[in-house]
Design an enzyme around this catalytic site. Sequence first.
Site, PDB file in Angstrom:
ATOM      1  N   ASN A 224       5.208 -59.073 -68.309  1.00 13.59           N
ATOM      2  CA  ASN A 224       5.921 -59.850 -67.282  1.00 13.59           C
ATOM      3  C   ASN A 224       6.255 -61.212 -67.889  1.00 13.59           C
ATOM      4  O   ASN A 224       5.377 -62.043 -68.064  1.00 13.59           O
ATOM      5  CB  ASN A 224       5.007 -59.993 -66.050  1.00 13.59           C
ATOM      6  CG  ASN A 224       5.592 -60.942 -65.015  1.00 13.59           C
ATOM      7  OD1 ASN A 224       6.761 -61.323 -65.091  1.00 13.59           O
ATOM      8  ND2 ASN A 224       4.767 -61.331 -64.048  1.00 13.59           N
ATOM      9  N   TRP A 225       7.519 -61.408 -68.194  1.00 12.39           N
ATOM     10  CA  TRP A 225       7.921 -62.657 -68.859  1.00 12.39           C
ATOM     11  C   TRP A 225       7.950 -63.852 -67.922  1.00 12.39           C
ATOM     12  O   TRP A 225       8.100 -64.983 -68.373  1.00 12.39           O
ATOM     13  CB  TRP A 225       9.310 -62.487 -69.488  1.00 12.39           C
ATOM     14  CG  TRP A 225       9.361 -61.545 -70.646  1.00 12.39           C
ATOM     15  CD1 TRP A 225       8.344 -60.772 -71.134  1.00 12.39           C
ATOM     16  CD2 TRP A 225      10.495 -61.274 -71.480  1.00 12.39           C
ATOM     17  NE1 TRP A 225       8.766 -60.041 -72.214  1.00 12.39           N
ATOM     18  CE2 TRP A 225      10.097 -60.334 -72.447  1.00 12.39           C
ATOM     19  CE3 TRP A 225      11.816 -61.735 -71.500  1.00 12.39           C
ATOM     20  CZ2 TRP A 225      10.961 -59.838 -73.421  1.00 12.39           C
ATOM     21  CZ3 TRP A 225      12.677 -61.242 -72.466  1.00 12.39           C
ATOM     22  CH2 TRP A 225      12.249 -60.308 -73.428  1.00 12.39           C
ATOM     23  N   LYS A 226       7.887 -63.578 -66.621  1.00 16.02           N
ATOM     24  CA  LYS A 226       8.002 -64.661 -65.632  1.00 16.02           C
ATOM     25  C   LYS A 226       9.286 -65.451 -65.894  1.00 16.02           C
ATOM     26  O   LYS A 226      10.283 -64.859 -66.303  1.00 16.02           O
ATOM     27  CB  LYS A 226       6.736 -65.528 -65.655  1.00 16.02           C
ATOM     28  CG  LYS A 226       5.477 -64.661 -65.542  1.00 16.02           C
ATOM     29  CD  LYS A 226       4.247 -65.423 -65.225  1.00 16.02           C
ATOM     30  CE  LYS A 226       3.076 -64.468 -65.089  1.00 16.02           C
ATOM     31  NZ  LYS A 226       1.852 -65.102 -64.667  1.00 16.02           N
TER      32      LYS A 226
ATOM     33  N   HIS B 168       4.071 -60.155 -56.599  1.00 18.77           N
ATOM     34  CA  HIS B 168       3.281 -60.931 -57.563  1.00 18.77           C
ATOM     35  C   HIS B 168       2.710 -62.149 -56.840  1.00 18.77           C
ATOM     36  O   HIS B 168       3.358 -62.714 -55.950  1.00 18.77           O
ATOM     37  CB  HIS B 168       4.164 -61.366 -58.743  1.00 18.77           C
ATOM     38  CG  HIS B 168       3.341 -61.929 -59.871  1.00 18.77           C
ATOM     39  ND1 HIS B 168       2.859 -63.212 -59.848  1.00 18.77           N
ATOM     40  CD2 HIS B 168       2.905 -61.367 -61.022  1.00 18.77           C
ATOM     41  CE1 HIS B 168       2.140 -63.407 -60.955  1.00 18.77           C
ATOM     42  NE2 HIS B 168       2.156 -62.306 -61.682  1.00 18.77           N
TER      43      HIS B 168
ATOM     44  N   GLU C 233       2.566 -65.106 -57.615  1.00 15.67           N
ATOM     45  CA  GLU C 233       3.436 -66.292 -57.685  1.00 15.67           C
ATOM     46  C   GLU C 233       4.550 -66.191 -56.638  1.00 15.67           C
ATOM     47  O   GLU C 233       4.999 -67.195 -56.092  1.00 15.67           O
ATOM     48  CB  GLU C 233       3.996 -66.442 -59.112  1.00 15.67           C
ATOM     49  CG  GLU C 233       2.905 -66.933 -60.060  1.00 15.67           C
ATOM     50  CD  GLU C 233       2.999 -66.425 -61.484  1.00 15.67           C
ATOM     51  OE1 GLU C 233       4.073 -65.938 -61.888  1.00 15.67           O
ATOM     52  OE2 GLU C 233       1.975 -66.511 -62.204  1.00 15.67           O
TER      53      GLU C 233
ATOM     54  N   GLU D 264      -4.528 -58.218 -60.004  1.00 14.32           N
ATOM     55  CA  GLU D 264      -4.411 -59.507 -60.693  1.00 14.32           C
ATOM     56  C   GLU D 264      -5.168 -60.571 -59.905  1.00 14.32           C
ATOM     57  O   GLU D 264      -4.626 -61.152 -58.954  1.00 14.32           O
ATOM     58  CB  GLU D 264      -2.940 -59.921 -60.807  1.00 14.32           C
ATOM     59  CG  GLU D 264      -2.086 -58.976 -61.616  1.00 14.32           C
ATOM     60  CD  GLU D 264      -0.921 -59.685 -62.300  1.00 14.32           C
ATOM     61  OE1 GLU D 264      -0.729 -59.449 -63.493  1.00 14.32           O
ATOM     62  OE2 GLU D 264      -0.232 -60.495 -61.652  1.00 14.32           O
TER      63      GLU D 264
ATOM     64  N   GLY E 119      -2.940 -66.988 -66.026  1.00 17.51           N
ATOM     65  CA  GLY E 119      -2.496 -68.166 -66.778  1.00 17.51           C
ATOM     66  C   GLY E 119      -3.591 -69.204 -66.990  1.00 17.51           C
ATOM     67  O   GLY E 119      -3.325 -70.338 -67.365  1.00 17.51           O
TER      68      GLY E 119
ATOM     69  N   SER F  61      -4.693 -63.142 -67.874  1.00 13.16           N
ATOM     70  CA  SER F  61      -5.162 -63.617 -69.187  1.00 13.16           C
ATOM     71  C   SER F  61      -5.520 -62.479 -70.150  1.00 13.16           C
ATOM     72  O   SER F  61      -6.495 -62.585 -70.896  1.00 13.16           O
ATOM     73  CB  SER F  61      -6.325 -64.600 -69.027  1.00 13.16           C
ATOM     74  OG  SER F  61      -5.896 -65.749 -68.311  1.00 13.16           O
TER      75      SER F  61
ATOM     76  N   GLY G 243       1.101 -61.453 -68.964  1.00 13.08           N
ATOM     77  CA  GLY G 243       2.027 -62.565 -68.789  1.00 13.08           C
ATOM     78  C   GLY G 243       2.279 -63.277 -70.109  1.00 13.08           C
ATOM     79  O   GLY G 243       2.999 -62.785 -70.977  1.00 13.08           O
ATOM     80  N   GLY G 244       1.668 -64.430 -70.277  1.00 13.19           N
ATOM     81  CA  GLY G 244       1.907 -65.296 -71.438  1.00 13.19           C
ATOM     82  C   GLY G 244       1.860 -64.578 -72.780  1.00 13.19           C
ATOM     83  O   GLY G 244       2.696 -64.835 -73.660  1.00 13.19           O
TER      84      GLY G 244
HETATM   85  P1  13P Z   1      -1.157 -64.201 -67.764  1.00 16.75           P
HETATM   86  O1  13P Z   1      -1.340 -63.002 -68.664  1.00 16.75           O
HETATM   87  O2  13P Z   1      -0.292 -65.280 -68.374  1.00 16.75           O
HETATM   88  O3  13P Z   1      -2.470 -64.712 -67.255  1.00 16.75           O
HETATM   89  O4  13P Z   1      -0.341 -63.693 -66.480  1.00 16.75           O
HETATM   90  C1  13P Z   1      -0.753 -62.554 -65.810  1.00 16.75           C
HETATM   91  C2  13P Z   1       0.285 -62.156 -64.842  1.00 16.75           C
HETATM   92  O5  13P Z   1       0.486 -62.817 -63.835  1.00 16.75           O
HETATM   93  C3  13P Z   1       1.102 -60.967 -65.143  1.00 16.75           C
HETATM   94  O6  13P Z   1       1.882 -60.595 -64.065  1.00 16.75           O
END
Ligand code: 13P
Length: 246
Positions: free
Chosen positions: A9-11, A94, A96, A163, A169, A207, A228-229
């Site tokens: 997930n590149w956000k 999600h 967010e 999650e 993050g 993470s 994510g990251g």
């Molecule tokens: P991180 O891997 O950056 O913690 O993000 C997780 C996430 O929200 C994937 O959707």
Amino acid sequence: MRKPLIAGNWKMNMTPTEAKTFIANFINQNLDSDIEVAVIPPFVDLEIISREIKGTKIKLGAQNMCWEDNGAYTGEISPLMLKEIGVEYVIIGHSERRGYFKEDDTMLNLKMKACQKHGLKPILCVGETLEEREKGMTLDRIGYELTEDLKDITLKELVIAYEPIWAIGTGKNASPEDAQAVIEYIRKKADELLGIGEDIRILYGGSVKSDNIKGFMAREGIDGALVGGASLKVDEFTRIVNFKEV
Ligand code: 13P
């Protein structure tokens, strides 16, 4: 037999130019064929990625979508638009989106129904805050989200991502044991609601990195990861997909 899924997930990261460079490099990596791999970029990158991954095994996902097919919904993207450019997966709910953009479970249920109507595969995200965890309310929160979001859903193919919000993050991940226990509960609840618990793939997200993925994947019932990251760098994401080699 559930095929593991590792999705990036590149956000809100990567311009179309950056996305093109990433994917041109990523498709040349030797990826473990036992793992299903998906990239989930911002909307404006979808088309370019869709073109580049043609003929590869890499799948495409979107980070959100509207529940309506078309109409006066300024700023929204419809399921029809996503389907036409080759999107297969859509992240729904999600944390967010739930947090910053106030998406509630009624809205998320409509989005789940739109996935069902159009044959898109949802990756439904659920998870608790740190406060809820500390108060021992993790399963209450997740049970509520699943009950509301899956109301009247009869999908046969569905992915759920656990999650924990406090792990996103932050560099703090849930322990594989804790993640496994919550995922076991999610499977039971999904079975109760949909009758297909054993067929649902349930991912862990929060993470995930190349140095902790193995611990999660070793646990029975954890069917992959939503990253994510660490999915933004070709080398690191490749190491995560190829975790068996590390
Ligand atoms: P991180 O891997 O950056 O913690 O993000 C997780 C996430 O929200 C994937 O959707």
